[in-house]
Design a protein around this motif. Structure first.
Motif, mmCIF file in Angstrom:
data_model
loop_
_atom_site.group_PDB
_atom_site.id
_atom_site.type_symbol
_atom_site.label_atom_id
_atom_site.label_comp_id
_atom_site.label_asym_id
_atom_site.label_seq_id
_atom_site.Cartn_x
_atom_site.Cartn_y
_atom_site.Cartn_z
ATOM 1 N N UNK A 201 0.702 -1.050 0.111
ATOM 2 C CA UNK A 201 -0.075 0.026 0.046
ATOM 3 C C UNK A 201 1.060 1.369 0.099
ATOM 4 N N UNK A 202 2.014 1.201 0.795
ATOM 5 C CA UNK A 202 2.806 2.325 0.819
ATOM 6 C C UNK A 202 3.594 2.799 -0.547
ATOM 7 N N UNK A 203 3.986 1.510 -1.131
ATOM 8 C CA UNK A 203 4.789 1.802 -2.460
ATOM 9 C C UNK A 203 4.279 1.685 -3.591
ATOM 10 N N UNK A 204 3.137 1.163 -3.931
ATOM 11 C CA UNK A 204 2.923 0.812 -5.395
ATOM 12 C C UNK A 204 2.035 1.578 -5.967
ATOM 13 N N UNK A 205 2.087 1.917 -7.268
ATOM 14 C CA UNK A 205 1.087 2.460 -7.984
ATOM 15 C C UNK A 205 -0.039 1.707 -8.429
ATOM 16 N N UNK A 206 -0.072 0.601 -8.553
ATOM 17 C CA UNK A 206 -0.882 -0.638 -8.614
ATOM 18 C C UNK A 206 -0.581 -1.843 -7.645
ATOM 19 N N UNK A 207 -1.564 -2.582 -7.328
ATOM 20 C CA UNK A 207 -1.353 -3.682 -6.598
ATOM 21 C C UNK A 207 -2.251 -4.669 -7.514
ATOM 22 N N UNK A 208 -1.591 -5.920 -7.494
ATOM 23 C CA UNK A 208 -2.070 -7.017 -7.892
ATOM 24 C C UNK A 208 -2.165 -8.098 -6.819
ATOM 25 N N UNK A 209 -3.345 -8.448 -6.209
ATOM 26 C CA UNK A 209 -3.508 -9.294 -5.116
ATOM 27 C C UNK A 209 -3.804 -10.907 -5.503
ATOM 28 N N UNK A 210 -3.030 -11.615 -5.253
ATOM 29 C CA UNK A 210 -3.079 -12.958 -5.986
ATOM 30 C C UNK A 210 -3.497 -13.933 -4.864
ATOM 31 N N UNK A 211 -4.144 -14.934 -5.276
ATOM 32 C CA UNK A 211 -4.858 -16.214 -4.477
ATOM 33 C C UNK A 211 -4.599 -17.208 -5.317
ATOM 34 N N UNK A 212 -4.062 -18.554 -4.788
ATOM 35 C CA UNK A 212 -4.155 -19.868 -5.340
ATOM 36 C C UNK A 212 -3.799 -19.635 -6.998
ATOM 37 N N UNK A 213 -2.702 -18.794 -7.250
ATOM 38 C CA UNK A 213 -2.363 -18.978 -8.666
ATOM 39 C C UNK A 213 -3.170 -18.030 -9.619
ATOM 40 N N UNK A 214 -4.048 -17.223 -9.029
ATOM 41 C CA UNK A 214 -4.892 -16.341 -10.013
ATOM 42 C C UNK A 214 -5.030 -15.018 -9.349
ATOM 43 N N UNK A 215 -5.202 -14.267 -10.247
ATOM 44 C CA UNK A 215 -5.575 -12.446 -9.560
ATOM 45 C C UNK A 215 -7.058 -12.454 -9.157
ATOM 46 N N UNK A 216 -6.647 -12.152 -7.661
ATOM 47 C CA UNK A 216 -8.250 -11.950 -7.079
ATOM 48 C C UNK A 216 -8.711 -10.637 -7.123
ATOM 49 N N UNK A 217 -7.657 -9.440 -7.357
ATOM 50 C CA UNK A 217 -8.216 -8.067 -7.402
ATOM 51 C C UNK A 217 -6.988 -7.071 -7.896
ATOM 52 N N UNK A 218 -7.123 -6.261 -8.921
ATOM 53 C CA UNK A 218 -6.000 -5.519 -9.221
ATOM 54 C C UNK A 218 -6.483 -4.098 -9.098
ATOM 55 N N UNK A 219 -6.041 -3.176 -8.558
ATOM 56 C CA UNK A 219 -6.486 -1.776 -8.181
ATOM 57 C C UNK A 219 -5.212 -0.984 -7.805
ATOM 58 N N UNK A 220 -5.591 0.358 -7.472
ATOM 59 C CA UNK A 220 -4.643 1.333 -7.027
ATOM 60 C C UNK A 220 -4.548 0.939 -5.255
ATOM 61 N N UNK A 221 -3.690 1.526 -4.616
ATOM 62 C CA UNK A 221 -3.583 1.307 -3.216
ATOM 63 C C UNK A 221 -5.072 1.559 -2.330
ATOM 64 N N UNK A 222 -5.390 2.797 -2.964
ATOM 65 C CA UNK A 222 -6.817 3.055 -2.478
ATOM 66 C C UNK A 222 -7.891 2.415 -2.697
ATOM 67 N N UNK A 223 -7.809 1.791 -3.868
ATOM 68 C CA UNK A 223 -8.882 0.984 -4.373
ATOM 69 C C UNK A 223 -9.030 -0.409 -3.556
ATOM 70 N N UNK A 224 -7.678 -1.075 -3.260
ATOM 71 C CA UNK A 224 -7.545 -2.429 -2.668
ATOM 72 C C UNK A 224 -8.031 -1.856 -1.180
ATOM 73 N N UNK A 225 -7.409 -0.962 -0.589
ATOM 74 C CA UNK A 225 -7.590 -0.629 0.832
ATOM 75 C C UNK A 225 -9.192 -0.381 1.036
ATOM 76 N N UNK A 226 -9.813 0.648 0.255
ATOM 77 C CA UNK A 226 -11.036 1.029 0.705
ATOM 78 C C UNK A 226 -12.300 0.051 0.025
ATOM 79 N N UNK A 227 -11.906 -0.640 -1.214
ATOM 80 C CA UNK A 227 -13.073 -1.258 -1.838
ATOM 81 C C UNK A 227 -12.450 -2.727 -2.123
ATOM 82 N N UNK A 228 -12.332 -3.571 -1.212
ATOM 83 C CA UNK A 228 -12.037 -4.915 -1.521
ATOM 84 C C UNK A 228 -13.266 -5.660 -2.312
ATOM 85 N N UNK A 229 -12.984 -6.605 -3.170
ATOM 86 C CA UNK A 229 -14.018 -7.317 -4.096
ATOM 87 C C UNK A 229 -14.486 -8.550 -3.390
ATOM 88 N N UNK A 230 -13.589 -8.943 -2.836
ATOM 89 C CA UNK A 230 -13.717 -10.343 -1.982
ATOM 90 C C UNK A 230 -13.471 -10.641 -0.346
#
Length: 342
Positions: A201-230
């Protein structure tokens, strides 16, 4: 492939023997971007990094870098820099010699070699340490040497594997700032692998959250922090109160369905951060089973009909003692709606 793509992973699948580690991964990375691959151990993030670097052959799919297909190109011809968690420095060489090592392998000598190395050390703030041996340096300084060694090769992509995990808390904070500065000033496309959500969250322009070999969510730090999809992402980025929605009611782990005030959103679940739980007032009650002083806040664990509830309150407010009964509320407006649950 998007016009904005500089590095493109096209239906990339990776396996260890018969074990699938990454399945049909699609990912676009822009030139000059600082991207984090975030997730727990075993999610596929390091495997993906190894494939990009040429240290692992995909079972299917393509890797496109700057318009060229590098899927089968050997690692030493990809012009991709790697900074390992262990730094992999030579203890018998000076800082200058460590940074110069790769350049010498590529045939660089004389004034051009010296200039490139000195510029690299200047970039990471180690010009005054050129003649020291690496064991004489702190962990943060060794990290900078490893960074400079990769940077002087002028890579198209610079990849870092858990770059700050060997540093103490103060040095991690310093190196976050240093990595950001170096990346922005140089414009290098940087990908770093981490399991630390605070670091990502502190470093990235975008974050790719991975789970079990797949992408769970891609977004800016603000999107990942405030609006998780799962529920997985919510739990991973600090939403400690995560519940499924069933038939317009909140479902608890013990099978109870509880109505909340207000209309629940069309979602599979709701998630609240501890600070979103209102203490001292509300329709629900819980028993205080844990209290921790955390500087500016107190952290509480409540035993309730929802199960365990994590809450925070300003440390300046009067505290609630252990085993006391406490009213609380979980406002729907303060929750993040989840598109996927489980």
């Amino acid at each position: 492939m998007s016009d904005a793509s500089y590095l493109f992973l096209d239906k990339l699948s990776l396996a260890y023997g018969k074990t699938i580690a990454v399945k049909d991964l699609d990912l676009n990375i822009c030139k000059g971007e600082l991207l984090a691959l975030l997730g727990p151990s075993g999610c596929g993030k390091t495997t993906t990094m190894r494939a990009i670097a040429g240290l692992m052959t995909p079972s299917s799919g393509r890797i496109i870098l700057d318009g060229a297909d590098i899927t089968r190109v050997p690692a030493n011809r990809r012009n991709i820099g790697l900074v390992f968690q262990s730094y992999a420095l030579f203890p018998h060489l000076t800082v200058f010699e460590n940074v110069a090592f790769g350049l010498k392998l590529h045939g660089l000598r004389g004034e051009e070699l010296t200039r490139r190395v000195e510029d690299g050390l200047e970039t990471v703030g180690l010009a005054a340490f050129a003649n020291r041996k690496t064991p004489e340096l702190s962990g943060g300084q060794q990290q900078r040497v490893a960074l400079a060694r990769s940077m002087v090769m002028q890579p198209k992509v610079l990849m870092l594997d858990e770059p700050l995990s060997n540093l103490d808390a103060r040095l991690r904070l310093e190196m976050r700032t240093e990595l950001q500065r170096v990346q922005k000033e140089s414009g290098v496309t940087m990908i770093f692998v981490t399991h630390d959500q605070v670091e990502a969250l502190a470093l990235a322009d975008r974050i790719v959250v991975m789970r079990d070999g797949a992408i769970e969510q891609i977004g800016t730090p603000e999107e990942i922090y405030n609006s998780p999809v799962s529920s997985f992402v919510a739990d991973f980025v600090g939403f400690e109160n995560v519940f499924a929605i069933s038939d317009g009611r909140l479902s608890t782990k013990d099978g109870a369905d509880i109505a909340l005030a207000g209309t629940l959103p069309k979602a599979k679940g709701l998630a609240w951060r501890p600070r979103a739980i209102e203490l001292g007032t509300g329709p629900f009650t819980g028993v205080v089973r844990g209290v921790s002083f955390a500087g500016g806040t107190r952290e509480y664990v409540l035993e309730s009909r929802f199960g365990s509830i994590k809450a925070e309150a300003d440390a300046k407010l009067p505290g609630y003692p252990l085993n006391s009964e406490l009213a609380f509320d979980m406002p729907v407006a303060a929750a993040a709606p989840l598109q996927r649950f489980g």
